[in-house]
Design a protein around this motif. Sequence first.
Motif, PDB file in Angstrom:
ATOM      1  N   TYR A  60     -13.987   5.245  21.089  1.00 30.53           N
ATOM      2  CA  TYR A  60     -15.381   5.152  20.649  1.00 30.53           C
ATOM      3  C   TYR A  60     -15.539   4.193  19.479  1.00 30.53           C
ATOM      4  O   TYR A  60     -16.574   3.519  19.353  1.00 30.53           O
ATOM      5  CB  TYR A  60     -15.910   6.547  20.296  1.00 30.53           C
TER       6      TYR A  60
ATOM      7  N   ILE B 297     -18.108   1.030  19.450  1.00 22.34           N
ATOM      8  CA  ILE B 297     -19.043   0.732  18.361  1.00 22.34           C
ATOM      9  C   ILE B 297     -18.774  -0.652  17.790  1.00 22.34           C
ATOM     10  O   ILE B 297     -19.695  -1.380  17.390  1.00 22.34           O
ATOM     11  CB  ILE B 297     -18.936   1.809  17.266  1.00 22.34           C
TER      12      ILE B 297
ATOM     13  N   PRO C  73     -22.560  -2.108  17.689  1.00 19.88           N
ATOM     14  CA  PRO C  73     -22.779  -1.192  16.555  1.00 19.88           C
ATOM     15  C   PRO C  73     -23.980  -0.261  16.725  1.00 19.88           C
ATOM     16  O   PRO C  73     -24.092   0.724  15.989  1.00 19.88           O
ATOM     17  CB  PRO C  73     -22.998  -2.138  15.371  1.00 19.88           C
ATOM     18  N   GLU C  74     -24.866  -0.587  17.668  1.00 27.31           N
ATOM     19  CA  GLU C  74     -26.046   0.255  17.881  1.00 27.31           C
ATOM     20  C   GLU C  74     -25.931   1.085  19.154  1.00 27.31           C
ATOM     21  O   GLU C  74     -26.932   1.473  19.752  1.00 27.31           O
ATOM     22  CB  GLU C  74     -27.304  -0.614  17.902  1.00 27.31           C
ATOM     23  N   HIS C  75     -24.716   1.389  19.543  1.00 30.47           N
ATOM     24  CA  HIS C  75     -24.451   2.218  20.723  1.00 30.47           C
ATOM     25  C   HIS C  75     -24.585   3.687  20.296  1.00 30.47           C
ATOM     26  O   HIS C  75     -23.640   4.300  19.785  1.00 30.47           O
ATOM     27  CB  HIS C  75     -23.037   1.919  21.238  1.00 30.47           C
TER      28      HIS C  75
ATOM     29  N   ALA D 123     -22.098   6.300  21.733  1.00 28.54           N
ATOM     30  CA  ALA D 123     -20.743   6.167  21.175  1.00 28.54           C
ATOM     31  C   ALA D 123     -20.672   6.787  19.782  1.00 28.54           C
ATOM     32  O   ALA D 123     -19.683   7.448  19.431  1.00 28.54           O
ATOM     33  CB  ALA D 123     -20.337   4.698  21.130  1.00 28.54           C
ATOM     34  N   HIS D 124     -21.719   6.603  18.979  1.00 25.46           N
ATOM     35  CA  HIS D 124     -21.741   7.219  17.647  1.00 25.46           C
ATOM     36  C   HIS D 124     -21.705   8.747  17.766  1.00 25.46           C
ATOM     37  O   HIS D 124     -20.960   9.420  17.029  1.00 25.46           O
ATOM     38  CB  HIS D 124     -22.991   6.775  16.883  1.00 25.46           C
TER      39      HIS D 124
ATOM     40  N   HIS E 195     -21.826  10.105  11.900  1.00 24.42           N
ATOM     41  CA  HIS E 195     -22.023   9.403  13.178  1.00 24.42           C
ATOM     42  C   HIS E 195     -23.064  10.094  14.050  1.00 24.42           C
ATOM     43  O   HIS E 195     -23.807   9.427  14.784  1.00 24.42           O
ATOM     44  CB  HIS E 195     -20.693   9.265  13.903  1.00 24.42           C
TER      45      HIS E 195
END
Length: 257
Positions: free
Chosen positions: A15, A19, A23-25, A28-29, A48
Amino acid sequence: MLLNAKRYHEARVEYLNAIGSDPEHAWAHCRLGVCFALLGTRDEALEHAFKGIRLMPEWAGTHYQLAWILNHLGEKKEAERSVRDALTREPHFTEAFVLLAWIYLDRDRLEEGIVAAEQAIELDPGCAEAFNIQGIATLQLGKLDDAEKALTTALRIEPENPTSHANLGYVFLHRGDWRTAEMHFRNALRLDPNFQYALLGYKEILRGKHPVIRWIIEQRLWFDRQPRGFGLFALGILLIVIYAIAFLLRAFTEAGN
């Protein structure tokens, strides 16, 4: 898949890479937050999870993941609030009702837990976990027939579910059917040899091989099935009896003198 296999460190790397690429997934966060929670790292888990919600505030899935993390961390009140946020956004979210039912059980709100499990079952009649929750709650309420019915249904849906076997083991243990209870505990441990909940039940069976120990266990199980407040009532009766005996002994002693 890695999370289901309990390979949490590898899942965390997976994960983090996702990211790194995006970075805006939001998902995944959230899933990275779950990894951190399972690894016992509270601050990173919540960081997260909240990041995922900021990225997709109207998606029920992000609120559900936060609720799962909070529940795992033992923050039940906040978890309930978050799972309700998820249900506000998606009223037909089966997994959210299941999580809500677990939260109610953990907070000793058994009747509400049963209702939440029923709502999950209405949405997905094949949800074995919801039937398991019903079984646990009704068992704790002393409704052994209802518990057996719910857990038998769960086992019919997922015959190789160790939780269903273990829960049925406890139902039959409460009934005094030690042989059937032992069979279900053995099946649960066959499917998951490290299942502590089933192992505790199986140890009760082994301890109960001695007739005196079995009698003590049966009395404790009977006591556990009684309504809330019964313990205080029984304690009060016991103290009255002890006081009465002490009074009579004192009276006989004084009369003898």
